[in-house]
Design an enzyme around this catalytic site. Structure first.
Site, mmCIF file in Angstrom:
data_model
loop_
_atom_site.group_PDB
_atom_site.id
_atom_site.type_symbol
_atom_site.label_atom_id
_atom_site.label_comp_id
_atom_site.label_asym_id
_atom_site.label_seq_id
_atom_site.Cartn_x
_atom_site.Cartn_y
_atom_site.Cartn_z
ATOM 1 N N ASP A 38 0.940 -1.107 -0.056
ATOM 2 C CA ASP A 38 0.168 -0.101 -0.050
ATOM 3 C C ASP A 38 0.858 1.163 -0.041
ATOM 4 O O ASP A 38 2.074 1.325 0.380
ATOM 5 C CB ASP A 38 -0.901 -0.104 1.147
ATOM 6 C CG ASP A 38 -2.090 0.634 1.116
ATOM 7 O OD1 ASP A 38 -2.160 1.956 0.648
ATOM 8 O OD2 ASP A 38 -3.421 0.213 1.478
ATOM 9 N N VAL A 69 1.222 1.285 -6.941
ATOM 10 C CA VAL A 69 1.007 0.407 -7.992
ATOM 11 C C VAL A 69 1.351 0.853 -9.511
ATOM 12 O O VAL A 69 1.318 0.012 -10.346
ATOM 13 C CB VAL A 69 -0.201 -0.327 -8.007
ATOM 14 C CG1 VAL A 69 -0.698 -1.099 -6.627
ATOM 15 C CG2 VAL A 69 -1.516 0.528 -8.264
ATOM 16 N N SER A 144 -15.502 -3.927 -10.073
ATOM 17 C CA SER A 144 -16.634 -3.445 -9.296
ATOM 18 C C SER A 144 -17.901 -3.827 -10.310
ATOM 19 O O SER A 144 -17.878 -4.003 -11.486
ATOM 20 C CB SER A 144 -16.533 -2.111 -9.318
ATOM 21 O OG SER A 144 -17.743 -1.417 -9.146
ATOM 22 N N TYR A 157 -14.602 5.785 -13.532
ATOM 23 C CA TYR A 157 -14.666 4.739 -12.979
ATOM 24 C C TYR A 157 -15.093 3.556 -13.472
ATOM 25 O O TYR A 157 -14.289 2.561 -13.246
ATOM 26 C CB TYR A 157 -15.172 5.255 -11.583
ATOM 27 C CG TYR A 157 -14.896 3.865 -10.453
ATOM 28 C CD1 TYR A 157 -13.796 3.670 -9.667
ATOM 29 C CD2 TYR A 157 -16.087 3.120 -10.283
ATOM 30 C CE1 TYR A 157 -13.767 2.781 -8.963
ATOM 31 C CE2 TYR A 157 -16.129 2.145 -9.274
ATOM 32 C CZ TYR A 157 -14.851 1.819 -8.572
ATOM 33 O OH TYR A 157 -14.967 0.757 -7.642
#
Length: 263
Positions: A38, A69, A144, A157
Site C-alpha cells: 500500500d 501500483v 466493481s 471509474y
C-alpha cells in the site's frame, strides 16, 4: 476452522484499509503469509496497521511494502518480498482510486490518475505476479459492479473497472496453460472509508438506509463479504474456475439488469 490457504504466500495491494485489509486478514486466518502492499501503512479507519493485526491475531507472517501500483519499481519490490517469504501463490490486485463526478466535469489529470491506478496498476501487477509464479497460482482482480453495467456519475471509474473485467478475461486465456487462474471480483455498495471519504452517498443514516433498500438482500455489504469471496476464489475449492466475474453485491446487478431504473 479449515485452513484453506495453508502454506501459501499472497500479495494484496491496497491492503492498509477497507476491502484489501479484510482480504489480507482473511487470507492470514486461513494460513497464508501475506505481503501488505500500500502507499500508506496506517489504516484509514482502524487502530492498528494490517500487518500488526495479522501478526498478533493469526499464526501467519506479514510484511509491509510501501507500494504505489503505478510504479514498476515498487511492484517489483513487492513481488521480491513475496519470493523471500517462500514464493508467490496468490496475487490480489485491489488498489484503486474511486470518486463520483459528472463526466462533463472530469479533468484530464483526474482521468489519467484513475486509469493509472485502476488499469495500469492491475495489468502490471498481474504481469509481474505471473512472472513470479513458478508452479501455477491465482490472480484476483478487484473490479466493481460498475465494471459490468456502467454507472452515471462515475463514468471514468466505470470505464476503468470495465477494463479490469476485460483484462481478467484475456489474462485467464493467456495464463491458463501455465496453471494460473485469473478471476475478477465485483463488489456492489460496500461500506468502506474509501467510499465514504470520496462521495457523499453514505453521508447520513437516511441515505445509507435508502441505498440499503436497493440490493435484493436489503443491506449494504461490508469488506468481510468481499474477503470471503476472495478466499473462495483463491482456494482449491475454485480450482476449475478461471476467467469468471464474481459479483458480491447482494443481488444488486441482477435487479438492475431486470429493471435499469434501479441503477
Amino acid at each position: 476452522m479449515t485452513a484453506l490457504l495453508e502454506g501459501k504466500v499472497a500479495v494484496v495491494t491496497g491492503a492498509a484499509s477497507g476491502i484489501g485489509r479484510a482480504i489480507a486478514v482473511r487470507f492470514a486466518e486461513h494460513g497464508a503469509d501475506v505481503v501488505v502492499a500500500d502507499v500508506r501503512r496506517e489504516p484509514r479507519q482502524a487502530d492498528r496497521p494490517t500487518t500488526e493485526v495479522i501478526e498478533s491475531d493469526t499464526d501467519a507472517a506479514a510484511r509491509f511494502v510501501e507500494c504505489d501500483v503505478t510504479d514498476m519499481d515498487d511492484l517489483e519490490a513487492t513481488m521480491a518480498t513475496a519470493v523471500e517469504l517462500g514464493g508467490l501463490d496468490v496475487m490480489v490486485n485491489n488498489a484503486a482510486v474511486y470518486w463520483r463526478k459528472p463526466a462533463m466535469e472530469v479533468t484530464e489529470d483526474e482521468f489519467d490518475e484513475l486509469f493509472a491506478v485502476n488499469v495500469k496498476g492491475t495489468f502490471f501487477g498481474a504481469q509481474l505476479a505471473a512472472a513470479a509464479m513458478d508452479d501455477g497460482g491465482v490472480i484476483l482482480n478487484v473490479s466493481s459492479v460498475a465494471g459490468l453495467n456502467g454507472a452515471g456519475g462515475e463514468v471514468p471509474y466505470s470505464a476503468s473497472k470495465g477494463a479490469v473485467t476485460l483484462l481478467t478475461y484475456g489474462l485467464a486465456a493467456e495464463l491458463g496453460e501455465r496453471g494460473i487462474r485469473v478471476n475478477s471480483i465485483h463488489p456492489g455498495m460496500i461500506r468502506t472509508a474509501l467510499h465514504t471519504e470520496n462521495t457523499d452517498t453514505l453521508a447520513t443514516e437516511a441515505a445509507e438506509a435508502q441505498w440499503a433498500e436497493i440490493p435484493a438482500l436489503k443491506r449494504l455489504g461490508d469488506p468481510g463479504d468481499v474477503a470471503d469471496a476472495a478466499l473462495l476464489l483463491a482456494s482449491d475449492y475454485a480450482r476449475y474456475i478461471s476467467g469468471t466475474p464474481l459479483t458480491v453485491d447482494g443481488g444488486w446487478t441482477n435487479l438492475v439488469a431486470a429493471d435499469p431504473r434501479k441503477s
